[in-house]
Design an enzyme around this catalytic site. Structure first.
Site, mmCIF file in Angstrom:
data_model
loop_
_atom_site.group_PDB
_atom_site.id
_atom_site.type_symbol
_atom_site.label_atom_id
_atom_site.label_comp_id
_atom_site.label_asym_id
_atom_site.label_seq_id
_atom_site.Cartn_x
_atom_site.Cartn_y
_atom_site.Cartn_z
ATOM 1 N N ARG A 171 0.780 -1.170 0.071
ATOM 2 C CA ARG A 171 -0.092 -0.033 -0.092
ATOM 3 C C ARG A 171 0.961 1.222 -0.162
ATOM 4 O O ARG A 171 0.731 2.227 0.679
ATOM 5 C CB ARG A 171 -0.720 -0.018 1.108
ATOM 6 N N SER A 246 -11.485 -1.965 2.180
ATOM 7 C CA SER A 246 -10.729 -2.055 3.398
ATOM 8 C C SER A 246 -10.665 -0.949 4.113
ATOM 9 O O SER A 246 -9.539 0.042 3.339
ATOM 10 C CB SER A 246 -9.406 -2.884 2.989
ATOM 11 N N GLU A 336 -6.267 2.489 6.259
ATOM 12 C CA GLU A 336 -5.840 2.272 4.858
ATOM 13 C C GLU A 336 -6.226 3.360 4.054
ATOM 14 O O GLU A 336 -5.405 4.231 3.198
ATOM 15 C CB GLU A 336 -6.417 1.008 4.227
HETATM 16 N N1 EPU Z 1 -10.217 -12.838 8.012
HETATM 17 C C1 EPU Z 1 -11.228 -13.111 9.065
HETATM 18 N N2 EPU Z 1 -12.261 -12.136 9.127
HETATM 19 C C2 EPU Z 1 -12.476 -11.120 8.082
HETATM 20 C C3 EPU Z 1 -11.690 -10.973 7.110
HETATM 21 C C4 EPU Z 1 -10.375 -11.832 7.069
HETATM 22 O O1 EPU Z 1 -11.009 -13.716 9.787
HETATM 23 O O2 EPU Z 1 -13.422 -10.483 8.035
HETATM 24 C C5 EPU Z 1 -9.055 -13.569 7.992
HETATM 25 C C6 EPU Z 1 -9.301 -15.000 7.473
HETATM 26 O O3 EPU Z 1 -8.537 -15.666 8.217
HETATM 27 C C7 EPU Z 1 -8.973 -14.859 6.027
HETATM 28 C C8 EPU Z 1 -7.837 -13.965 6.089
HETATM 29 O O4 EPU Z 1 -8.137 -13.033 7.225
HETATM 30 O O5 EPU Z 1 -8.534 -16.084 5.393
HETATM 31 C C9 EPU Z 1 -7.319 -13.131 4.801
HETATM 32 O O6 EPU Z 1 -8.547 -12.658 4.499
HETATM 33 P P1 EPU Z 1 -8.685 -12.009 2.734
HETATM 34 O O7 EPU Z 1 -7.900 -12.977 1.792
HETATM 35 O O8 EPU Z 1 -9.930 -11.889 2.580
HETATM 36 O O9 EPU Z 1 -7.810 -10.732 2.746
HETATM 37 P P2 EPU Z 1 -7.903 -9.244 3.853
HETATM 38 O O10 EPU Z 1 -6.449 -9.292 4.576
HETATM 39 O O11 EPU Z 1 -9.177 -9.149 4.711
HETATM 40 C C10 EPU Z 1 -6.639 -8.082 1.811
HETATM 41 C C11 EPU Z 1 -6.913 -6.856 1.008
HETATM 42 C C12 EPU Z 1 -8.191 -6.613 0.453
HETATM 43 C C13 EPU Z 1 -7.794 -7.766 -0.555
HETATM 44 C C14 EPU Z 1 -7.946 -8.809 0.027
HETATM 45 C C15 EPU Z 1 -8.133 -10.241 -0.921
HETATM 46 C C16 EPU Z 1 -5.836 -5.097 2.974
HETATM 47 C C17 EPU Z 1 -6.107 -3.863 3.636
HETATM 48 N N3 EPU Z 1 -6.702 -5.838 2.455
HETATM 49 O O12 EPU Z 1 -8.116 -8.262 2.732
HETATM 50 O O13 EPU Z 1 -7.928 -5.372 -0.360
HETATM 51 O O14 EPU Z 1 -9.328 -7.350 -1.521
HETATM 52 O O15 EPU Z 1 -6.733 -8.880 1.007
HETATM 53 O O16 EPU Z 1 -6.552 -10.188 -1.315
HETATM 54 O O17 EPU Z 1 -4.685 -5.725 2.372
HETATM 55 C C18 EPU Z 1 -8.661 -2.968 -0.226
HETATM 56 O O18 EPU Z 1 -7.821 -2.765 -0.113
HETATM 57 O O19 EPU Z 1 -9.791 -2.150 -0.533
HETATM 58 C C19 EPU Z 1 -9.226 -4.511 -0.281
HETATM 59 C C20 EPU Z 1 -10.429 -4.917 -0.341
#
Ligand code: EPU
Length: 342
Positions: A171, A246, A336
């Site tokens: 980011r 996010s 973010e």
């Molecule tokens: N998780 C939870 N609860 C939640 C969300 C996530 O327990 O509500 C845990 C789960 O274990 C899951 C892990 O976190 O397996 C990772 O979750 P996910 O792959 O959905 O990714 P994220 O870390 O929540 C990031 C980005 C998103 C992007 C997703 C998918 C950031 C801040 N966010 O989210 O980006 O779409 O990965 O790659 O890095 C954005 O920046 O606006 C955005 C949507």
């Protein structure tokens, strides 16, 4: 070049908050830029560039300056060999339109070049992608970004910059740090995409989606469709709900801090990444509403503006989430999206 006065930032951003901007200029062609910057300079006003407004929160005091809204459009094939292709997109195009284009291009054997298909359905423009090195489902724009064209308002000229000059990280880039903030208007972005580049296993949740369905043949279109479906099932539809994607960054900890986190049962990925969504969920905040802002019940990282009237409401809600997570786990969440105005 259209100039408007006193435009609420709430109408230009997807979180739908924020007071008025003094001027808004729509940039429709590269050649508008010199004139637009001169307009701001003559009035001694600061400038700010907006794409789709999906990662910017407006503050209540408004912006006593000039917002440039990016309306530059066009996608072009600029170079290709049997294995690769370079696509150049004007910065005001939707990133998702560039992804769509890339998965539909004939590559000599089949349809689709690979490299950005996992970025499907990310809200926002092409120009915003390098600013925060957007990433999702195992891809970051850093991996395929070749170069950008910018207008440098310090030197008053166009420049071509290679990806490795942009200090791209999580980011992070020269465009959102230090002297680079506000200095460059990105006019186009060139990505280098590949034929036959898809290599399973994919990002955990994406691979799980394929395993459940027994999918074994992968094309960029197949990955795009899967990501689109996963996002639609988890993330609130930006057309329906006011949010900024996010809202919190994931937490990154040092290697020596990993055992203590794991001892508390906290998941740590990729040598130090703690998913903030997990922390928020396990602090019991999913679906909870604070000051008109709701923590999404499906994706805890997303704050939805249900009925907040002001940035002040959002600030109180943000603090409530940060405090709850800090009390439970001892990690301080950081916001973010960027902010605009006073
Ligand atoms: N998780 C939870 N609860 C939640 C969300 C996530 O327990 O509500 C845990 C789960 O274990 C899951 C892990 O976190 O397996 C990772 O979750 P996910 O792959 O959905 O990714 P994220 O870390 O929540 C990031 C980005 C998103 C992007 C997703 C998918 C950031 C801040 N966010 O989210 O980006 O779409 O990965 O790659 O890095 C954005 O920046 O606006 C955005 C949507």
């Amino acid at each position: 070049m259209k100039i408007r006065e006193n435009v609420p930032i709430s109408t230009l951003t997807t979180m739908r908050l924020g007071g008025a901007a003094r001027y808004v200029i729509e940039i429709e062609e590269d050649k508008d830029l010199a004139e637009a910057y001169k307009f701001a300079e003559d009035k001694k006003l600061p400038t700010y560039i907006l794409g789709g407004g999906s990662n910017v929160i407006g503050r209540d005091g408004g912006f006593d300056g000039v917002i440039f809204v990016n309306k530059l459009h066009g996608i072009y094939v600029i170079d290709s060999d049997p294995e690769r292709i370079r696509l150049c997109a004007k910065s005001g195009d939707l990133l998702d339109d560039l992804v769509e284009y890339s998965v539909k291009l004939w590559n000599g054997e089949s349809y689709g070049y690979s490299g950005i298909e996992a970025l499907s359905k990310i809200p926002g423009t092409v120009g915003a992608a390098p600013v925060q090195n957007v990433g999702a489902y195992g891809q970051e724009i850093k991996q395929t970004l070749h170069s950008v064209c910018v207008y440098d308002c310090k030197d008053n000229c166009f420049k071509h910059m290679m990806a490795d000059e942009l200090d791209l990280g999580y980011r992070h880039s020269i465009f959102n740090t230090g002297d680079g903030v506000g200095r460059y208007f990105i006019t186009s972005v060139t990505v280098e995409l590949h034929k036959n580049w898809l290599k399973p296993p994919f990002y955990t949740s994406l691979q799980a989606y394929f395993d459940e369905r027994g999918t074994k043949e992968f094309t960029p279109q197949v990955v795009r469709d899967a990501v689109a479906e996963i996002r639609a099932s988890k993330l609130p539809d930006p057309a329906e709900f006011a949010s900024a994607g996010s809202f919190f960054k994931n937490v990154y900890i040092k290697e020596e801090e990993i055992p203590a986190a794991e001892a508390k049962g906290i998941p740590v990925w990729d040598g130090g990444k703690i998913p903030s969504g997990w922390l928020i969920e396990h602090a019991g905040l999913n679906g909870k509403e604070f000051f008109g802002m709701r923590v999404s019940d499906k994706a805890a990282l997303v704050l939805i503006n249900e009925s907040a009237k002001s940035y002040a409401d959002l600030a109180k809600a943000r603090q409530a989430v940060i405090d709850a997570v800090y009390e439970k786990f001892g990690y301080k969440l950081e916001q973010e999206p960027m902010e605009l105005g006073k």
